[in-house]
Design a protein around this motif. Structure first.
Motif, short mmCIF file in Angstrom:
data_model
loop_
_atom_site.label_atom_id
_atom_site.label_comp_id
_atom_site.label_asym_id
_atom_site.label_seq_id
_atom_site.Cartn_x
_atom_site.Cartn_y
_atom_site.Cartn_z
N ASN A 162 0.70 -0.89 -0.47
CA ASN A 162 0.52 0.16 -0.21
C ASN A 162 1.01 1.35 -0.24
O ASN A 162 0.98 2.15 0.93
CB ASN A 162 -0.75 0.00 1.55
N TYR A 163 1.75 1.43 -1.12
CA TYR A 163 2.83 2.45 -1.40
C TYR A 163 1.59 3.92 -2.30
O TYR A 163 0.71 3.55 -2.71
CB TYR A 163 3.76 2.43 -2.29
N SER A 164 2.26 5.17 -1.76
CA SER A 164 1.75 6.17 -2.22
C SER A 164 2.59 6.72 -3.95
O SER A 164 3.04 5.64 -3.89
CB SER A 164 1.65 7.91 -1.95
N SER A 165 1.28 7.52 -4.30
CA SER A 165 1.66 6.99 -5.89
C SER A 165 3.56 7.64 -5.50
O SER A 165 4.07 7.07 -6.96
CB SER A 165 1.24 8.43 -6.75
N GLN A 167 6.02 7.27 -3.66
CA GLN A 167 6.48 5.61 -3.21
C GLN A 167 6.97 4.71 -4.13
O GLN A 167 8.23 4.25 -4.38
CB GLN A 167 6.12 5.32 -1.70
N LEU A 168 5.53 3.93 -4.77
CA LEU A 168 5.31 3.24 -5.98
C LEU A 168 6.59 3.95 -7.45
O LEU A 168 8.15 3.14 -7.31
CB LEU A 168 4.12 3.60 -6.50
N ALA A 169 6.64 4.61 -7.51
CA ALA A 169 7.66 5.66 -8.03
C ALA A 169 9.16 5.75 -7.68
O ALA A 169 10.31 5.03 -9.14
CB ALA A 169 7.66 7.11 -9.03
N ASP A 170 9.18 6.34 -6.82
CA ASP A 170 11.01 5.29 -6.36
C ASP A 170 11.07 4.18 -6.13
O ASP A 170 12.24 3.75 -6.20
CB ASP A 170 10.88 6.63 -4.74
N LEU A 171 10.81 3.35 -5.85
CA LEU A 171 10.85 1.71 -5.65
C LEU A 171 11.17 0.97 -7.41
O LEU A 171 11.69 0.22 -7.51
CB LEU A 171 9.08 0.87 -5.00
N ILE A 172 9.99 1.79 -8.24
CA ILE A 172 10.36 1.50 -9.72
C ILE A 172 11.45 1.68 -10.23
O ILE A 172 11.88 1.27 -10.79
CB ILE A 172 9.32 0.83 -10.49
N ALA A 173 11.99 3.19 -9.97
CA ALA A 173 12.81 3.59 -11.11
C ALA A 173 14.11 3.36 -11.14
O ALA A 173 15.06 2.95 -12.29
CB ALA A 173 13.24 5.07 -10.26
N PRO A 174 15.43 2.63 -9.56
CA PRO A 174 16.30 2.00 -9.88
C PRO A 174 16.52 0.44 -10.46
O PRO A 174 17.42 -0.02 -10.26
CB PRO A 174 16.11 1.63 -7.89
N LEU A 175 15.22 -0.16 -10.19
CA LEU A 175 15.29 -1.46 -11.09
C LEU A 175 14.97 -0.84 -12.84
O LEU A 175 14.94 -2.12 -13.77
CB LEU A 175 14.08 -2.17 -10.96
N LEU A 176 15.39 0.36 -13.53
CA LEU A 176 14.76 0.53 -14.93
C LEU A 176 16.40 0.81 -15.54
O LEU A 176 17.17 1.31 -14.94
CB LEU A 176 14.31 1.89 -14.57
N THR A 177 16.57 0.33 -16.53
CA THR A 177 18.13 0.57 -16.84
C THR A 177 17.91 1.57 -17.90
O THR A 177 18.10 1.96 -19.02
CB THR A 177 18.11 -1.08 -18.51
#
Length: 402
Positions: A162-165, A167-177
């Protein structure tokens, strides 16, 4: 040792770590290897107080002693969870990022790095468009994790948490190439909606790139498989021909291959010649059909495909040559000059041919030789006296045996 100074509710002065080749996002826990003496002193200051430290990326990782212009403005504020002192003098530290921060002033000349930092909070808007965007990002991220990213243990936690928008962006960003500069651009954006839209767009791009790479891979593998298959079958064919005693025909086939390459045929003729050569390779060398194919290939490779002469259609030159070679015959000369004049206007001598009729000795052959000399063409004489079978002129069909 003094504690971290606070200049207001959103501005603090804390130790700083300039990092190379990494951009740290909030909600991210990552290990660091720290070797610069000033960075080690900054780490020691953080450990001696509340373990809080500011991490910012360098623009150029090759610079050993960075200045203010060598650092990005936005970094992350977080805590040192644990450290490990290594035998070579470096320290491995585990860092947990909390918030964005923008440095207002950095002190890079003291024994340890320090910075005055403004805390930057994400702006989250929970409207219907944002809810739909979060849902789309989560759905796309599930497929992205399976197809693109590797070794991501927290995938289920990210999609089900249950993350805010923001927090969700910050969690996914490091996984992008992404390149360091592109990652820093994402870190600079405090607007959660804009940041999430960019991440969603990047995931779609990576998925499209993955599809293209897969197509290229399948195409290359298919070409390699076809080449290996042809090589295997050719080796089998060589073994069979060797057993049948037809190995000597290879030199003949190689000779035809070389002649086809050198005679500069048209594209259509070369395709036909290679098709016939391929058939010849599969035929028994002594068969009658193989002889027909050989004759056809001999004819194809002896035709002067691109060899041609440049016509000289000058009427004055033609008239002077005809007059020099023959006295009289005015009507015949006039008709020949008319014919060449038409060719001069049209640009070539294609069309109806000139037929010279008369008893032996009146000058038919010598006139033809003069015409050839006048227009700079080679003269070829073919005697058809006594010919009764049209096949001797037109040629037999390719399937004719005899």
């Amino acid at each position: 040792m003094d504690e971290s100074k606070t200049f207001g509710p959103e501005i603090i002065e804390i130790p700083m770590l300039p990092m190379r080749n990494i951009v740290v996002f909030p909600m991210m826990t990552t290990p660091f290897f720290i070797g610069r003496q000033q960075s080690i002193e900054a780490l020691e200051d953080a450990l001696a107080n509340d373990r809080q430290i500011f991490v910012v990326a360098q623009k150029d990782p090759m610079i050993e002693n960075p200045s203010e212009s060598d650092l990005y403005e936005v970094g992350t504020i977080g805590n040192i969870l644990q450290i490990m002192r290594l035998p070579n003098g470096t320290i491995k530290a585990l860092f947990e990022a909390k918030h964005r921060g923008r440095w207002l002033h950095v002190d890079l000349n003291e024994s340890s790095y320090k910075a005055r930092v403004e805390v930057v909070h994400s702006r989250d808007e929970q409207d219907t468009e944002m809810i739909a965007l979060v849902k789309s990002v989560k759905e796309e991220f599930k497929g992205f994790i399976k197809k693109v990213a590797k070794n991501v243990e927290s995938a289920d936690k990210i999609t089900s948490g249950n993350y805010s928008s923001g927090q969700l962006a910050d969690l996914i960003a490091p996984l992008l190439t992404l390149e360091i500069s592109k990652q820093q651009e994402l870190l600079n954006i405090s607007d959660s909606k804009l940041r999430l839209e960019l991440i969603y767009s990047r995931m779609l791009e990576e998925e499209e790139h993955r599809k293209i790479e897969q197509k290229l891979k399948e195409r290359v593998q298919g070409q390699i498989g076809k080449t290996q298959k042809e090589y295997y079958l050719n080796e089998q064919m060589k073994a069979i021909q060797k057993e049948l005693g037809s190995e000597d025909s290879k030199e003949e086939l190689d000779e035809y291959e070389e002649r086809i390459k050198q005679c500069d045929m048209t594209k259509e003729a070369e395709e036909a010649a290679r098709k016939e050569l391929k058939k010849l390779k599969l035929m028994p060398p002594m068969s009658s059909e193989a002889n027909i194919v050989r004759n056809y290939l001999d004819w194809l490779t002896t035709v002067p495909w691109k060899a041609e002469t440049q016509d000289n259609l000058s009427l004055e030159h033609t008239e002077s040559v005809l007059d020099a070679d023959h006295f009289g015959l005015e009507k015949v000369k006039e008709r020949i000059i008319e014919y060449i004049a038409v060719g001069n206007l049209v640009g070539n001598l294609r069309g109806p041919i000139i037929c010279l009729v008369g008893p032996p000795g009146v000058g038919k052959t010598s006139l033809a030789r003069s015409i050839a000399r006048a227009i700079d063409r080679k003269f070829v004489r073919m005697s058809l006296g006594g010919v009764r079978d049209e096949a001797e002129i037109r040629g037999h069909r390719r399937t004719y045996i005899g």
